[in-house]
Design an enzyme around this catalytic site. Structure first.
Site, PDB file in Angstrom:
ATOM      1  N   ARG A  68      10.278 -19.460  -2.475  1.00 33.62           N
ATOM      2  CA  ARG A  68      10.811 -18.835  -3.690  1.00 33.62           C
ATOM      3  C   ARG A  68      11.507 -17.536  -3.292  1.00 33.62           C
ATOM      4  NH1 ARG A  68      10.298 -22.965  -5.925  1.00 33.62           N
ATOM      5  NH2 ARG A  68       9.141 -23.439  -7.824  1.00 33.62           N
ATOM      6  N   GLU A  86      18.481 -16.870  -9.635  1.00 33.67           N
ATOM      7  CA  GLU A  86      19.163 -18.177  -9.610  1.00 33.67           C
ATOM      8  C   GLU A  86      19.674 -18.476 -11.021  1.00 33.67           C
ATOM      9  OE1 GLU A  86      16.440 -21.083  -8.041  1.00 33.67           O
ATOM     10  OE2 GLU A  86      16.106 -19.945  -6.215  1.00 33.67           O
ATOM     11  N   HIS A 104      19.054 -24.145  -4.199  1.00 37.16           N
ATOM     12  CA  HIS A 104      17.698 -24.599  -4.582  1.00 37.16           C
ATOM     13  C   HIS A 104      17.666 -26.128  -4.754  1.00 37.16           C
ATOM     14  CE1 HIS A 104      13.730 -23.369  -6.710  1.00 37.16           C
ATOM     15  NE2 HIS A 104      13.588 -24.496  -6.030  1.00 37.16           N
TER      16      HIS A 104
HETATM   17  C1  DGY Z   1       9.378 -26.951  -6.848  1.00 33.14           C
HETATM   18  O1  DGY Z   1       8.902 -28.063  -6.976  1.00 33.14           O
HETATM   19  O2  DGY Z   1       8.759 -25.941  -7.118  1.00 33.14           O
HETATM   20  C2  DGY Z   1      10.771 -26.918  -6.373  1.00 33.14           C
HETATM   21  O3  DGY Z   1      11.186 -25.649  -6.062  1.00 33.14           O
HETATM   22  C3  DGY Z   1      11.629 -27.538  -7.457  1.00 33.14           C
HETATM   23  O4  DGY Z   1      12.782 -28.027  -6.910  1.00 33.14           O
END
Ligand code: DGY
Length: 309
Positions: free
Chosen positions: A227, A256, A274
């Site tokens: 993240r 984002e 992402h």
């Molecule tokens: C998640 O599953 O948390 C991913 O980042 C989504 O694409």
């Protein structure tokens, strides 16, 4: 059986996910999570990890007792509010490991071998004038993984055949054949490549700061498939601009879909929007697991993959 229109779907879902949802459910949709909650006595919410749900949404709909999010990350949910109000939550761990790990390995190789620039080089006919730059090999490098959960461990297994030395950090040592470091700075110091696969929470927020980047050093690479919040982006920008680290591959950003402009003109980054779980196979699996959780909730059975909050 999930009663018709008893699930509120919040946020925009890609077509491949919406098709799966429409096969199994009839939902009411709220595109903007900050918008007015529609009338109806919804018992559950279905959402995605890129949609931040404010606690006000739940306050406006006290009938909601469960939220199913499509994604392994659940930092999009107001966890304290859910806990205080006994609202259950589920996520979709496991089913996206393959896609996320494939992307991480692709980004790692793309960054080290400069594959995107190499393609531009051929397409722009620059090759006819001079050879492409010499790059760096993965074999022999020390790779540190921050976060040895399901994805971290799958990543490590995939990296083993690349002849790298693996190490990791996380809240505790695990029964794994890799060297353990009790903190991120010492892992960064010991590694050539630092791969982030940890959850976003208060402990990991801005964990990759100037000090950790200094420890990674001018030959070190950072790969983030976790993240954006795990990285102090201002510190990373400085480290990249001043070549205090060699490069970074980033699939996730603090803001984002409008990442910090500073990243866009750097030549030592590889940036993706992402897309860790963004394959049709994976997105179908995620959607179906989220709906399986909703079904379990409506059938008063234990959730399959409950978020232990
Ligand atoms: C998640 O599953 O948390 C991913 O980042 C989504 O694409």
């Amino acid at each position: 059986m999930i009663p018709v229109n008893s699930v509120l779907q919040v946020g925009q879902f890609p077509e491949i996910m919406q098709l799966e949802i429409d096969k199994r459910l009839s939902t009411i949709k709220l595109l903007d999570p900050h918008g007015k909650a529609p009338d109806g006595s919804f018992a559950a919410i279905l959402t995605r990890s890129n949609t931040q749900l404010p606690k006000e949404l739940f306050e406006a709909m006290p009938s909601v007792r469960m939220v199913a999010t499509c994604g392994v990350g659940y930092d999009n949910l107001p966890l304290d509010y859910l806990k205080d109000n006994g609202i259950k939550a589920s996520n979709t761990p496991g089913v996206l490991n393959d896609a996320v790990c494939e992307l991480a390995i692709g980004m790692l190789l793309g960054l080290l071998r400069r594959i995107p620039e190499a393609q531009d080089f051929v397409k722009s006919t620059a090759w006819s004038k001079s050879p492409f730059t010499i790059t760096s090999t993965l074999a022999g490098k020390r790779v540190g993984i921050a976060g040895m959960g399901r994805i971290g461990q799958d990543l490590a297994k995939r990296l083993e055949p690349f002849k790298v030395k693996l190490a990791y950090t996380g809240p505790s040592r695990k029964e794994l054949p890799y060297e353990y470091f009790s903190n991120i700075k010492s892992l960064a110091q010991a590694c050539d490549i630092l791969l982030l696969a940890c959850p976003a929470n208060a402990e990991t927020e801005k964990m990759i700061n100037a000090e950790v980047l200094d420890a990674l050093g001018p030959k070190g690479y950072l790969i983030n498939i976790a993240r954006g919040s795990v990285v102090d982006e201002e510190a990373l920008l400085v480290a990249l601009q001043q070549k205090n680290i060699a490069g970074a591959a980033l699939d996730v950003f603090e803001n984002e879909p409008n990442p910090n402009f500073g990243f866009l003109n750097l030549d030592n980054v590889l940036l993706t929007p992402h897309i860790g779980s963004a394959t049709s196979e994976t997105r179908q699996l995620m959607t179906n697991l989220a709906i399986d959780n909703l079904e379990a909730f409506y059938n008063q059975k234990p959730l399959l993959t409950e978020v232990k909050n």
